[in-house]
Design a protein around this motif. Structure first.
Motif, short mmCIF file in Angstrom:
data_model
loop_
_atom_site.label_atom_id
_atom_site.label_comp_id
_atom_site.label_asym_id
_atom_site.label_seq_id
_atom_site.Cartn_x
_atom_site.Cartn_y
_atom_site.Cartn_z
N LYS A 11 1.08 -1.38 0.17
CA LYS A 11 0.10 0.16 0.02
C LYS A 11 1.00 1.26 0.21
O LYS A 11 0.61 2.19 -0.71
CB LYS A 11 -0.88 -0.26 1.25
CG LYS A 11 -1.55 1.12 1.61
CD LYS A 11 -2.96 0.99 0.37
CE LYS A 11 -3.98 1.92 1.01
NZ LYS A 11 -4.30 2.82 -0.22
N GLN A 12 1.76 1.18 0.77
CA GLN A 12 2.84 2.45 0.78
C GLN A 12 3.46 2.64 -0.65
O GLN A 12 3.73 3.71 -0.83
CB GLN A 12 3.55 2.35 2.06
CG GLN A 12 3.38 2.40 3.54
CD GLN A 12 4.37 2.30 4.35
OE1 GLN A 12 5.43 1.89 4.22
NE2 GLN A 12 3.97 2.53 5.70
N ILE A 13 3.89 1.65 -1.03
CA ILE A 13 4.73 1.50 -2.37
C ILE A 13 3.57 2.18 -3.62
O ILE A 13 4.21 3.10 -4.15
CB ILE A 13 5.24 0.09 -2.80
CG1 ILE A 13 6.49 -0.17 -1.85
CG2 ILE A 13 5.60 0.22 -4.14
CD1 ILE A 13 6.78 -1.33 -2.08
N LYS A 19 2.00 9.19 -6.10
CA LYS A 19 2.80 10.36 -5.65
C LYS A 19 3.78 10.92 -6.68
O LYS A 19 3.77 12.06 -7.24
CB LYS A 19 3.35 10.55 -4.52
CG LYS A 19 2.22 10.64 -3.19
CD LYS A 19 2.89 10.91 -1.80
CE LYS A 19 2.14 10.89 -0.75
NZ LYS A 19 2.49 11.04 0.70
N CYS A 20 4.54 10.03 -7.15
CA CYS A 20 5.64 10.39 -8.41
C CYS A 20 4.79 10.44 -9.61
O CYS A 20 5.29 11.32 -10.38
CB CYS A 20 6.78 9.02 -8.45
SG CYS A 20 7.68 8.75 -7.09
N ASP A 21 3.82 9.81 -9.86
CA ASP A 21 3.01 10.00 -11.29
C ASP A 21 2.40 11.32 -11.12
O ASP A 21 2.47 12.23 -12.02
CB ASP A 21 1.92 8.86 -11.41
CG ASP A 21 2.61 7.37 -11.73
OD1 ASP A 21 3.93 7.52 -12.31
OD2 ASP A 21 1.81 6.34 -11.53
N ASP A 22 1.86 11.89 -10.14
CA ASP A 22 1.18 13.12 -9.89
C ASP A 22 2.34 14.03 -9.82
O ASP A 22 2.17 15.18 -10.76
CB ASP A 22 0.61 13.19 -8.50
CG ASP A 22 -0.69 12.32 -8.58
OD1 ASP A 22 -1.13 11.73 -9.47
OD2 ASP A 22 -1.14 12.21 -7.26
#
Length: 110
Positions: A11-13, A19-22
């Protein structure tokens, strides 16, 4: 317990990937925005450079015209082939003689 731990890690990954995609999308938008602004600034710079160039040309032409008109205005019958009747004002001849204490007129005969 290991299963819960694995699920939490997964879930954290996933959250980190999201977040990286955003952030990647946001960076891409900012890059596009920057490109548009850069293009506008470059267009404005080219416009201003052209304007400066045209104003420099006009300034040069006007300086030549002013010089020509000054030369034309400084001419009169004494320094050109113009007739004296075209002179606007007569030149004033300045008397540089110093005044003496002698009387005017000729000398008395003895």
């Amino acid at each position: 317990m290991t299963s819960d731990y694995n699920n939490q890690m997964f879930k954290q990954i996933q959250d980190l990937i999201q977040k990286c995609d955003d952030l990647s999308r946001e960076i891409k938008k900012e890059r596009e925005k920057h490109k548009r602004e850069k293009k506008k600034l470059n267009d404005r710079i080219k416009f201003l450079e052209n304007k400066v160039s045209s104003l420099e040309n006009e300034n040069s032409k006007l300086k030549k015209e002013v010089t020509r008109l000054k030369n034309q205005a400084n001419k009169d019958s004494s320094n050109s082939s113009k007739p004296s009747s075209t002179d606007g004002f007569k030149k004033v001849i300045i008397n540089r003689r110093e005044k003496s204490n002698k009387l005017r007129g000729g000398q008395k005969r003895t």
